[in-house]
Scaffold this active site. Structure first.
Site, PDB file in Angstrom:
ATOM      1  CB  SER A   1      -0.885   0.074   1.217  1.00  0.00           C
ATOM      2  OG  SER A   1      -0.058  -0.227   2.473  1.00  0.00           O
TER       3      SER A   1
ATOM      4  CG  ASP B   1       0.515  13.350  17.686  1.00  0.00           C
ATOM      5  OD1 ASP B   1       0.348  12.609  18.880  1.00  0.00           O
ATOM      6  OD2 ASP B   1       1.191  13.019  16.780  1.00  0.00           O
TER       7      ASP B   1
HETATM    8  C1  LIG Z   1       0.709   4.156   9.796  1.00  0.00           C
HETATM    9  C2  LIG Z   1       0.469   5.438  10.651  1.00  0.00           C
HETATM   10  C3  LIG Z   1      -0.619   6.563  10.110  1.00  0.00           C
HETATM   11  C4  LIG Z   1      -0.567   7.751  10.649  1.00  0.00           C
HETATM   12  N1  LIG Z   1      -1.391   8.807   9.935  1.00  0.00           N
HETATM   13  C5  LIG Z   1      -1.797   9.793  10.559  1.00  0.00           C
HETATM   14  C6  LIG Z   1      -2.655  10.756  10.147  1.00  0.00           C
HETATM   15  O1  LIG Z   1      -3.227  10.425   8.968  1.00  0.00           O
HETATM   16  N2  LIG Z   1      -2.871  11.792  10.985  1.00  0.00           N
HETATM   17  C7  LIG Z   1      -2.501  12.060  12.075  1.00  0.00           C
HETATM   18  O2  LIG Z   1      -2.670  12.982  12.723  1.00  0.00           O
HETATM   19  N3  LIG Z   1      -1.732  11.162  12.636  1.00  0.00           N
HETATM   20  C8  LIG Z   1      -1.234  10.207  12.013  1.00  0.00           C
HETATM   21  N4  LIG Z   1      -0.349   9.307  12.586  1.00  0.00           N
HETATM   22  C9  LIG Z   1       0.357   9.714  13.754  1.00  0.00           C
HETATM   23  C10 LIG Z   1      -0.181   9.094  14.962  1.00  0.00           C
HETATM   24  O3  LIG Z   1      -1.673   9.860  15.130  1.00  0.00           O
HETATM   25  C11 LIG Z   1       0.308   9.427  16.119  1.00  0.00           C
HETATM   26  O4  LIG Z   1       1.428   8.447  16.257  1.00  0.00           O
HETATM   27  C12 LIG Z   1      -0.106   9.640  17.458  1.00  0.00           C
HETATM   28  O5  LIG Z   1       0.540  10.078  18.588  1.00  0.00           O
HETATM   29  C13 LIG Z   1      -0.572   8.290  18.152  1.00  0.00           C
HETATM   30  O6  LIG Z   1      -1.776   7.683  17.279  1.00  0.00           O
HETATM   31  P1  LIG Z   1      -2.249   6.134  17.736  1.00  0.00           P
HETATM   32  O7  LIG Z   1      -3.401   6.039  16.772  1.00  0.00           O
HETATM   33  O8  LIG Z   1      -1.294   5.272  17.521  1.00  0.00           O
HETATM   34  O9  LIG Z   1      -2.786   6.564  19.371  1.00  0.00           O
HETATM   35  P2  LIG Z   1      -3.281   5.391  20.362  1.00  0.00           P
HETATM   36  O10 LIG Z   1      -3.222   4.088  19.969  1.00  0.00           O
HETATM   37  O11 LIG Z   1      -4.360   6.119  21.068  1.00  0.00           O
HETATM   38  O12 LIG Z   1      -1.798   5.388  21.317  1.00  0.00           O
HETATM   39  C14 LIG Z   1      -1.284   6.875  21.617  1.00  0.00           C
HETATM   40  C15 LIG Z   1      -0.618   6.895  22.930  1.00  0.00           C
HETATM   41  O13 LIG Z   1      -1.410   6.535  24.314  1.00  0.00           O
HETATM   42  C16 LIG Z   1      -1.123   5.112  24.817  1.00  0.00           C
HETATM   43  N5  LIG Z   1      -2.717   4.722  25.276  1.00  0.00           N
HETATM   44  C17 LIG Z   1      -3.530   4.186  24.308  1.00  0.00           C
HETATM   45  N6  LIG Z   1      -4.415   3.694  24.913  1.00  0.00           N
HETATM   46  C18 LIG Z   1      -4.145   4.029  26.267  1.00  0.00           C
HETATM   47  C19 LIG Z   1      -4.855   4.032  27.616  1.00  0.00           C
HETATM   48  N7  LIG Z   1      -6.104   3.444  27.566  1.00  0.00           N
HETATM   49  N8  LIG Z   1      -4.440   4.531  28.639  1.00  0.00           N
HETATM   50  C20 LIG Z   1      -3.290   5.331  28.782  1.00  0.00           C
HETATM   51  N9  LIG Z   1      -2.598   5.262  27.624  1.00  0.00           N
HETATM   52  C21 LIG Z   1      -2.710   4.832  26.431  1.00  0.00           C
HETATM   53  C22 LIG Z   1      -0.301   4.537  23.659  1.00  0.00           C
HETATM   54  O14 LIG Z   1       0.452   3.697  24.707  1.00  0.00           O
HETATM   55  C23 LIG Z   1       0.289   5.584  23.089  1.00  0.00           C
HETATM   56  O15 LIG Z   1       1.593   5.957  23.889  1.00  0.00           O
HETATM   57  C24 LIG Z   1       0.158   8.014  11.877  1.00  0.00           C
HETATM   58  C25 LIG Z   1       0.984   6.918  12.283  1.00  0.00           C
HETATM   59  C26 LIG Z   1       0.959   6.003  11.882  1.00  0.00           C
HETATM   60  C27 LIG Z   1       2.038   4.791  12.471  1.00  0.00           C
END
Ligand SMILES: Cc1cc2nc3c(=O)[nH]c(=O)nc-3n(C[C@H](O)[C@H](O)[C@H](O)COP(=O)(O)OP(=O)(O)OC[C@H]3O[C@@H](n4cnc5c(N)ncnc54)[C@H](O)[C@@H]3O)c2cc1C
Length: 297
Positions: free
Chosen positions: A12, A109
């Site tokens: 992809s 973020d």
């Molecule tokens: C493939 C990919 C595509 C991306 N595309 C985008 C995009 O289009 N737009 C954008 O803005 N960003 C994007 N990002 C970046 C991403 O949004 C950031 O890395 C963000 O900081 C974390 O997102 P996440 O979905 O992994 O969050 P989460 O899975 O929610 O995790 C974030 C943090 O919170 C912690 N956490 C999760 N659940 C809990 C809980 N219940 N209690 C306490 N801590 C918890 C996790 O350990 C982690 O440290 C992308 C990242 C990747 C890998």
């Protein structure tokens, strides 16, 4: 690592939504060039807080409209931080209406200056919400962090949080980019050990501009190994670095596929040539059913 390759490999490509007509037509050309690697889907990023909502949507509509001919699915990213349930529901309905079936689901973020996280704090809550609203309609991708998310309390806590996303209903995962094969292989092993069993596709960042990459890597917690940083610093400009960088990333991809990775997700930064050069080095002319099609570099 036990191979994750139970199914045909999944390739992809990821784009960011272009600003303005000139960049939009440049991206159309990039998409046409990349079509020759037959990706399963093209994904388009989504600015946290909804900052790119319309541009992401428009880009996805174009990809979706072309899908009948290209066979390449459209996969919008959807990040939840700073958003309300209502606004996410509207986005989901709009994508359903357009026949989009795959989402890359993220927390995002909070943009600087924005303090209200909105109705969602973590991506797992967004996955849960999407399943509650739309059942099994969408194939849901989530993010995974072989080198640990920078805000995680510990590697173990991050793993368990990843598990929550999977249990909430994710179908597969894409990793943050990395340049250390062992980080990925050990992460997949640890996932298996806690009962996480879904395809975890490595995210691949071609190296185009070292200064930009170093800055971005510091922010997102992706490590550029010292030997690689030092070698990259030696090149006076991106043009002279290109052959070396392509070679390094091709080798990374080769070793990942050989070790059993279920595919590759290319962070293209809206450029076709680096991804195509890597692809050609791998000898992956068409989507192979198995790894016999991967040529040793
Ligand atoms: C493939 C990919 C595509 C991306 N595309 C985008 C995009 O289009 N737009 C954008 O803005 N960003 C994007 N990002 C970046 C991403 O949004 C950031 O890395 C963000 O900081 C974390 O997102 P996440 O979905 O992994 O969050 P989460 O899975 O929610 O995790 C974030 C943090 O919170 C912690 N956490 C999760 N659940 C809990 C809980 N219940 N209690 C306490 N801590 C918890 C996790 O350990 C982690 O440290 C992308 C990242 C990747 C890998």
């Amino acid at each position: 690592m036990q191979p994750q390759q139970n199914n045909p490999l999944i390739f992809s490509c990821e784009f960011f939504p272009p600003k303005g007509e000139e960049n939009a037509s440049k991206l159309r050309r990039v998409r046409r060039k990349l079509a020759r690697i037959h990706p399963r889907y093209y994904s388009v990023t989504f600015g946290a807080g909804g900052s790119t909502r319309d541009r992401t949507f428009e880009t996805i509509l174009e990809i979706q409209a072309a899908a009948k001919e290209t066979g390449i699915e459209a996969a919008p990213h959807l990040s939840c931080v700073g958003s309300s349930r209502k606004s996410i529901r509207e986005v989901l309905q709009a994508y359903q209406h357009q026949g989009v079936k795959r989402l890359v689901t993220l927390r995002g973020d909070l943009p600087s200056g924005m303090v209200d996280p909105g109705d969602f704090h973590y991506a797992s809550q967004l996955v849960e919400f999407i399943r509650a609203e739309t059942g099994d309609y969408f194939h849901i991708e989530v993010a995974a962090y072989p080198e640990v998310h920078p805000q995680a309390r510990s590697a173990q806590a991050d793993l368990i949080n990843f598990k929550h996303k999977v249990e909430a209903g994710a179908d597969s995962a894409i990793t943050q980019y990395f340049y250390n094969v062992d980080a990925y292989l050990r992460f997949v092993e640890r996932c298996k050990s806690v009962g996480i069993d879904l395809p975890i596709v490595p995210g691949i960042m071609p190296i185009n501009n070292y200064v930009q990459l170093a800055r971005f890597s510091d922010a997102c917690g992706a490590e550029i190994p010292r030997w690689l940083r030092k070698r990259l610093e030696d090149f006076p400009d991106p043009a002279t670095m290109s052959a070396f960088a392509i070679d390094v990333v091709s080798d990374l991809c080769y070793r990942l596929l050989e070790a059993g990775a279920p595919g590759l997700h290319f962070y293209t930064l809206n450029r076709a040539d680096p991804t195509l050069a890597i692809w050609d080095n791998l000898g992956l002319e068409t989507q192979p059913a198995n790894l016999s099609a991967v040529t040793k570099i």
